[in-house]
Design a protein around this motif. Structure first.
Motif, PDB file in Angstrom:
ATOM      1  N   GLY A  78      12.214  -7.521 -41.989  1.00 44.50           N
ATOM      2  CA  GLY A  78      11.391  -8.670 -41.618  1.00 44.50           C
ATOM      3  C   GLY A  78      10.340  -8.351 -40.580  1.00 44.50           C
ATOM      4  O   GLY A  78       9.787  -9.245 -39.940  1.00 44.50           O
ATOM      5  N   GLY A  79      10.038  -7.044 -40.423  1.00 41.66           N
ATOM      6  CA  GLY A  79       9.127  -6.635 -39.365  1.00 41.66           C
ATOM      7  C   GLY A  79       7.701  -7.119 -39.514  1.00 41.66           C
ATOM      8  O   GLY A  79       6.926  -7.064 -38.557  1.00 41.66           O
ATOM      9  N   ASN A  80       7.340  -7.589 -40.709  1.00 38.62           N
ATOM     10  CA  ASN A  80       6.002  -8.145 -40.884  1.00 38.62           C
ATOM     11  C   ASN A  80       5.887  -9.538 -40.279  1.00 38.62           C
ATOM     12  O   ASN A  80       4.782 -10.076 -40.134  1.00 38.62           O
ATOM     13  N   PHE A  81       7.014 -10.131 -39.910  1.00 32.70           N
ATOM     14  CA  PHE A  81       7.022 -11.426 -39.226  1.00 32.70           C
ATOM     15  C   PHE A  81       7.502 -11.276 -37.780  1.00 32.70           C
ATOM     16  O   PHE A  81       6.789 -11.591 -36.841  1.00 32.70           O
ATOM     17  N   PHE A  82       8.741 -10.827 -37.620  1.00 32.61           N
ATOM     18  CA  PHE A  82       9.336 -10.707 -36.286  1.00 32.61           C
ATOM     19  C   PHE A  82      10.245  -9.493 -36.239  1.00 32.61           C
ATOM     20  O   PHE A  82      10.881  -9.149 -37.222  1.00 32.61           O
ATOM     21  N   ARG A  83      10.325  -8.894 -35.048  1.00 33.71           N
ATOM     22  CA  ARG A  83      11.311  -7.858 -34.770  1.00 33.71           C
ATOM     23  C   ARG A  83      12.132  -8.314 -33.564  1.00 33.71           C
ATOM     24  O   ARG A  83      11.591  -8.529 -32.481  1.00 33.71           O
ATOM     25  N   GLY A  84      13.440  -8.435 -33.780  1.00 37.76           N
ATOM     26  CA  GLY A  84      14.287  -8.931 -32.710  1.00 37.76           C
ATOM     27  C   GLY A  84      14.212  -8.084 -31.458  1.00 37.76           C
ATOM     28  O   GLY A  84      14.130  -8.606 -30.344  1.00 37.76           O
ATOM     29  N   ALA A  85      14.215  -6.752 -31.610  1.00 41.15           N
ATOM     30  CA  ALA A  85      14.194  -5.867 -30.450  1.00 41.15           C
ATOM     31  C   ALA A  85      12.914  -6.045 -29.642  1.00 41.15           C
ATOM     32  O   ALA A  85      12.930  -6.025 -28.406  1.00 41.15           O
ATOM     33  N   GLU A  86      11.782  -6.256 -30.337  1.00 46.48           N
ATOM     34  CA  GLU A  86      10.512  -6.431 -29.638  1.00 46.48           C
ATOM     35  C   GLU A  86      10.454  -7.774 -28.920  1.00 46.48           C
ATOM     36  O   GLU A  86       9.949  -7.867 -27.797  1.00 46.48           O
ATOM     37  N   LEU A  87      10.973  -8.824 -29.572  1.00 48.95           N
ATOM     38  CA  LEU A  87      11.017 -10.128 -28.905  1.00 48.95           C
ATOM     39  C   LEU A  87      11.919 -10.076 -27.683  1.00 48.95           C
ATOM     40  O   LEU A  87      11.622 -10.669 -26.643  1.00 48.95           O
ATOM     41  N   SER A  88      13.034  -9.340 -27.803  1.00 49.02           N
ATOM     42  CA  SER A  88      13.946  -9.193 -26.678  1.00 49.02           C
ATOM     43  C   SER A  88      13.271  -8.469 -25.519  1.00 49.02           C
ATOM     44  O   SER A  88      13.415  -8.844 -24.355  1.00 49.02           O
ATOM     45  N   ALA A  89      12.514  -7.417 -25.845  1.00 44.10           N
ATOM     46  CA  ALA A  89      11.821  -6.662 -24.797  1.00 44.10           C
ATOM     47  C   ALA A  89      10.788  -7.517 -24.074  1.00 44.10           C
ATOM     48  O   ALA A  89      10.459  -7.260 -22.911  1.00 44.10           O
ATOM     49  N   ALA A  90      10.307  -8.564 -24.768  1.00 38.41           N
ATOM     50  CA  ALA A  90       9.321  -9.460 -24.161  1.00 38.41           C
ATOM     51  C   ALA A  90       9.976 -10.575 -23.352  1.00 38.41           C
ATOM     52  O   ALA A  90       9.293 -11.454 -22.836  1.00 38.41           O
ATOM     53  N   GLY A  91      11.303 -10.553 -23.247  1.00 33.49           N
ATOM     54  CA  GLY A  91      11.992 -11.509 -22.379  1.00 33.49           C
ATOM     55  C   GLY A  91      12.866 -12.522 -23.082  1.00 33.49           C
ATOM     56  O   GLY A  91      13.551 -13.316 -22.429  1.00 33.49           O
TER      57      GLY A  91
END
Length: 244
Positions: A59-72
């Motif tokens: 689903g990386g074309n929409f969201f990546r959980g790890a990246e959202l987590s890194a953003a807080g």
């Protein structure tokens, strides 16, 4: 082992699990690129009646959980958002497969009965035996699990004979990232042990260990070549073969 639990009788036809990243669906951009997904669907539909196919989508074309987590954002909640992105891709692939004349079922690890079936391994096997493609969405239904790990787990549970990893931008496994290192060499064959020892990122370590421990082969191939998805599904020797 998972394989012995669910697949005491081997499939009468070749049965494979195809892993497609979210980036493939977006054609390098955010969202779904209809032309790209239609092309993939047509290549999968081309093996109708020859190969039993299951698909795990990212689903990386929409969201990546790890990246959202890194953003807080809370990691568990971010991962659930990423899972919903995989369901959107699964439904898009289903639509184009059906348009190509290939009956398809979507199964999800998170209940959403209006758009998909719940993930039930024996039902997925039965669908494939009847010539339907099964697309697995929502990852494992739990945070902290990558779709690579889900790919290995689903393949073992439905008795797939091989995992096929479709990659964007590369045509197999290299000793380093060929887009960054001009000296990187393509490998025609590799073992999971070698990949782990040399830190070659074929898929995440949990997934590779699971494939290695259960004797499951994997072929890594590029998505850009004309008809490469169909060729991989039919068992042609393209890309890189990774073995226990």
């Amino acid at each position: 082992m998972l394989r012995s639990q669910m697949s005491e009788n081997p499939p009468s036809r070749r049965r494979v699990l195809l892993k497609l990243s979210g980036e493939v669906f977006g054609g390098g951009a955010v969202g779904v690129d209809p032309a790209t997904v239609r092309g993939i669907a047509e290549q999968i539909a081309a093996v109708r009646d020859k190969v039993e196919v299951a698909v795990v989508v990212g689903g990386g074309n929409f969201f990546r959980g790890a990246e959202l987590s890194a953003a807080g954002m809370d990691r568990a909640r971010a991962d659930y958002i990423g899972m919903l992105g995989t369901v959107m891709n699964a439904l898009a692939l289903q639509d184009f497969l059906e348009q190509s004349g290939q009956p398809t079922r979507v199964q999800t690890a998170i209940g959403m009965a209006q758009v998909a079936e719940p993930y039930i391994p024996l039902r997925a096997i039965r669908h494939m035996e009847k010539g339907r493609v099964v697309v697995f969405g929502a990852g494992a239904g739990m945070p902290y699990f990558s779709t690579d790990t889900v790919c290995a787990q689903r393949a073992l549970e439905v008795g797939a004979q091989m995992v096929l990893m479709g990659k964007s931008g590369v045509d197999g496994v290299y000793t380093a990232d060929p887009r960054k290192d001009p000296t990187a060499e393509k490998l025609d064959r590799l073992t999971y042990t070698e990949a782990l020892r040399r830190d070659i990122r074929v898929m995440d370590q949990t997934a590779m260990t699971m494939c290695n421990d259960n004797g499951l082969d994997m072929r890594v191939f590029g998505m850009e070549g004309e008809g490469d998805v169909t060729r991989a599904l039919l068992g042609e020797e393209i890309g890189t073969l990774v073995t226990p």
